[in-house]
Design an enzyme around this catalytic site. Structure first.
Site, PDB file in Angstrom:
ATOM      1  N   ASN A   1      -9.975   0.556  -0.404  1.00 46.03           N
ATOM      2  CA  ASN A   1      -8.492   0.316  -0.346  1.00 46.03           C
ATOM      3  C   ASN A   1      -8.017  -0.234  -1.463  1.00 46.03           C
ATOM      4  OD1 ASN A   1      -5.791  -0.085   0.022  1.00 46.03           O
ATOM      5  ND2 ASN A   1      -5.918  -0.793   2.244  1.00 46.03           N
TER       6      ASN A   1
ATOM      7  N   CYS B   1       0.722  -1.244   0.167  1.00 47.67           N
ATOM      8  CA  CYS B   1       0.017   0.022   0.123  1.00 47.67           C
ATOM      9  C   CYS B   1       0.995   1.178  -0.182  1.00 47.67           C
ATOM     10  CB  CYS B   1      -1.049   0.115   1.158  1.00 47.67           C
ATOM     11  SG  CYS B   1      -2.239  -1.376   1.098  1.00 47.67           S
TER      12      CYS B   1
ATOM     13  N   HIS C   1      -3.073   7.720   1.740  1.00 49.64           N
ATOM     14  CA  HIS C   1      -3.548   6.265   1.243  1.00 49.64           C
ATOM     15  C   HIS C   1      -4.803   6.227   1.923  1.00 49.64           C
ATOM     16  CE1 HIS C   1      -4.033   2.059   0.676  1.00 49.64           C
ATOM     17  NE2 HIS C   1      -3.502   1.655   1.952  1.00 49.64           N
TER      18      HIS C   1
HETATM   19  O1  UT7 Z   1      -3.744  -0.507   3.259  1.00 48.33           O
HETATM   20  C1  UT7 Z   1      -3.159  -1.532   4.121  1.00 48.33           C
HETATM   21  C2  UT7 Z   1      -3.094  -1.018   5.768  1.00 48.33           C
HETATM   22  N1  UT7 Z   1      -4.467  -1.379   6.016  1.00 48.33           N
HETATM   23  C3  UT7 Z   1      -5.172  -0.781   7.148  1.00 48.33           C
HETATM   24  O2  UT7 Z   1      -4.763   0.342   7.433  1.00 48.33           O
HETATM   25  C4  UT7 Z   1      -6.309  -1.456   7.667  1.00 48.33           C
HETATM   26  C5  UT7 Z   1      -6.147  -1.220   8.974  1.00 48.33           C
HETATM   27  N2  UT7 Z   1      -7.238  -1.810   9.981  1.00 48.33           N
HETATM   28  C6  UT7 Z   1      -8.555  -1.304   9.918  1.00 48.33           C
HETATM   29  O3  UT7 Z   1      -8.926  -0.474   8.968  1.00 48.33           O
HETATM   30  C7  UT7 Z   1      -9.449  -1.731  10.912  1.00 48.33           C
HETATM   31  O4  UT7 Z   1      -8.915  -2.481  12.021  1.00 48.33           O
HETATM   32  C8  UT7 Z   1     -10.555  -2.648  10.188  1.00 48.33           C
HETATM   33  C9  UT7 Z   1     -11.497  -1.823   9.436  1.00 48.33           C
HETATM   34  C10 UT7 Z   1      -9.824  -3.772   9.518  1.00 48.33           C
HETATM   35  C11 UT7 Z   1     -11.496  -3.327  11.311  1.00 48.33           C
HETATM   36  O5  UT7 Z   1     -12.113  -2.388  12.291  1.00 48.33           O
HETATM   37  P1  UT7 Z   1     -11.812  -2.732  13.891  1.00 48.33           P
HETATM   38  O6  UT7 Z   1     -12.590  -1.560  14.616  1.00 48.33           O
HETATM   39  O7  UT7 Z   1     -10.522  -2.953  14.235  1.00 48.33           O
HETATM   40  O8  UT7 Z   1     -12.665  -3.934  14.124  1.00 48.33           O
HETATM   41  P2  UT7 Z   1     -12.200  -5.384  14.590  1.00 48.33           P
HETATM   42  O9  UT7 Z   1     -11.171  -5.881  13.582  1.00 48.33           O
HETATM   43  O10 UT7 Z   1     -11.712  -5.260  16.073  1.00 48.33           O
HETATM   44  O11 UT7 Z   1     -13.505  -6.094  14.406  1.00 48.33           O
HETATM   45  C12 UT7 Z   1     -14.571  -5.802  15.707  1.00 48.33           C
HETATM   46  C13 UT7 Z   1     -15.696  -6.910  15.597  1.00 48.33           C
HETATM   47  C14 UT7 Z   1     -15.224  -8.416  15.652  1.00 48.33           C
HETATM   48  O12 UT7 Z   1     -16.056  -9.014  16.367  1.00 48.33           O
HETATM   49  P3  UT7 Z   1     -15.774  -9.367  18.077  1.00 48.33           P
HETATM   50  O13 UT7 Z   1     -14.210 -10.208  18.122  1.00 48.33           O
HETATM   51  O14 UT7 Z   1     -15.613  -7.978  18.468  1.00 48.33           O
HETATM   52  O15 UT7 Z   1     -17.212 -10.052  18.306  1.00 48.33           O
HETATM   53  C15 UT7 Z   1     -15.094  -8.694  14.185  1.00 48.33           C
HETATM   54  O16 UT7 Z   1     -15.189 -10.141  14.015  1.00 48.33           O
HETATM   55  O17 UT7 Z   1     -16.074  -6.754  14.021  1.00 48.33           O
HETATM   56  C16 UT7 Z   1     -16.299  -7.817  13.467  1.00 48.33           C
HETATM   57  N3  UT7 Z   1     -16.015  -7.788  12.106  1.00 48.33           N
HETATM   58  C17 UT7 Z   1     -17.141  -7.747  11.298  1.00 48.33           C
HETATM   59  N4  UT7 Z   1     -18.418  -7.508  11.550  1.00 48.33           N
HETATM   60  C18 UT7 Z   1     -19.238  -7.403  10.700  1.00 48.33           C
HETATM   61  C19 UT7 Z   1     -14.944  -7.907  11.488  1.00 48.33           C
HETATM   62  N5  UT7 Z   1     -15.239  -7.863  10.149  1.00 48.33           N
HETATM   63  C20 UT7 Z   1     -16.708  -7.466   9.986  1.00 48.33           C
HETATM   64  C21 UT7 Z   1     -17.463  -7.384   8.806  1.00 48.33           C
HETATM   65  N6  UT7 Z   1     -18.776  -7.275   9.393  1.00 48.33           N
HETATM   66  N7  UT7 Z   1     -17.279  -6.964   7.533  1.00 48.33           N
END
Ligand code: UT7
Length: 323
Positions: free
Chosen positions: A280, A114, A250
């Site tokens: 992204n 990225c 980005h």
């Molecule tokens: O380009 C390269 C660089 N990449 C990035 O910059 C990405 C960086 N990371 C992020 O943008 C964020 O961490 C995400 C958007 C990927 C995720 O957001 P988050 O607030 O960190 O959520 P999380 O991963 O902590 O997930 C929270 C909850 C989880 O459930 P539990 O464990 O709390 O019960 C996930 O299983 O949301 C759940 N979850 C979803 N729920 C509904 C994960 N994906 C989904 C989904 N729909 N698509």
């Protein structure tokens, strides 16, 4: 006399098919509300079957050449950032070279995921400053839809396909911060962090693999590192946060974009945001945002633009340039 690499043209290409968040609701345990609230993403584009990274890159390159009023015969080199080249080799850059009808010069890919476009800009800038090329097409092109696990709701809803390109041209500057062109570059990587974002395929595995991401971990690094590298690039240029007209970040996550701007004390209305429409697109996201930012009348000649990105590696960096 100081040589500067100045942006002479910019363009982009997005595949025709738009995938709205709602499409994922049919196949995954997810909602559009979750995707929007956690990432800011509303839709993304997916390439058609048979439409590959070099096709997207060639279309963006032709758009940038048209914007510059130049033809393929006027270009000395292509530097293309991608992690989704059509084949293991040759480079997507040489494929673009052939597709746009460029028979002179040289072409190669840069792989910094990225952060790829920032690294490609840095490479092209060095080639121009060292006199090895006068005009370079710098392209970011990706088909991340091909490396997504469509059953992994935590990753497949976040990425999209697209390409953007700029034409960089050698120009004379005064050697001060008022010069147009690239003013400073700041690059980093830390290979110890490879497991936080990678593809589980490649030549050592016999398959092309799918993207794996520890989202929270990458998020934490992004929030820490992006404002630091953007500030470092500005510092190297002899400029400060108050001098910035546009941050062109980005486009991974609106929350990361907001927090980076806040850490730099720059209001969101001075940030070009396209993540809602493109998702992204990895190395394509910054040149896409530059092109959209110019086309919408936001980015104007003489303005100070800072691009910053982080991705797999981890690799991250920033470029400060005067448009
Ligand atoms: O380009 C390269 C660089 N990449 C990035 O910059 C990405 C960086 N990371 C992020 O943008 C964020 O961490 C995400 C958007 C990927 C995720 O957001 P988050 O607030 O960190 O959520 P999380 O991963 O902590 O997930 C929270 C909850 C989880 O459930 P539990 O464990 O709390 O019960 C996930 O299983 O949301 C759940 N979850 C979803 N729920 C509904 C994960 N994906 C989904 C989904 N729909 N698509």
């Amino acid at each position: 006399m100081t040589v500067r690499a100045v942006v002479r043209g910019v363009g982009h290409y997005l595949p025709e098919r738009i995938v709205e968040n709602a499409e994922f609701e049919a196949t995954l345990d997810t909602t559009s509300d979750w995707i929007v609230s956690r990432s800011g993403i509303e839709r993304r584009h997916f390439a058609a079957p048979g439409e590959n990274t070099s096709d997207l890159g060639a279309s963006a390159a032709l758009a940038a050449l048209a914007d510059a009023g130049l033809g393929a015969g006027d270009i000395d080199a292509i530097v293309l950032a991608t992690s989704t080249a059509d084949l293991t080799f040759p480079s997507a850059a040489t494929m673009v070279q052939a597709k746009i009808g460029m028979t002179q010069g040289f072409a190669f890919d840069v792989q910094a995921v990225c952060a790829g476009f920032v690294f490609a800009l840095a490479n092209a800038n060095a080639l121009i400053l060292s006199g090895q090329a006068r005009r370079i097409l710098v392209i970011g092109a990706e088909t991340f839809s091909r490396i997504l696990d469509m059953n992994d709701r935590a990753t497949c809803v976040l990425f999209g396909d697209g390409a953007g390109a700029v034409v960089l041209e050698a120009a004379e500057g005064n050697g001060d911060t008022g010069d147009r062109g690239i003013l400073a570059v700041d690059l980093h990587s830390d290979g110890r962090l490879r497991d936080s974002l990678y593809v589980d395929g490649g030549v050592s595995t016999g398959k092309s693999g799918v993207l794996k991401m520890q989202g929270k971990e990458v998020f934490r690094h992004a929030v820490e590192k992006l404002a630091d590298t953007a500030s470092a690039a500005l510092g190297k240029a002899g400029l400060g946060h108050a001098d910035v007209d546009w941050i062109v970040p980005h486009q991974a996550n609106l929350r990361i974009i907001r927090s980076t701007a806040a850490r730099m004390d720059i209001p969101l209305d001075r940030v070009v945001v396209t993540v809602q429409d493109h998702g992204n697109t990895s190395a394509a996201s910054i040149p896409l945002a530059l092109s959209v930012g110019k086309a919408s009348g936001k980015i104007l000649p003489g303005q100070l633009v800072v691009t910053e990105a982080i991705g797999g590696g981890l690799a991250w960096g920033a470029v400060a340039l005067r448009w």
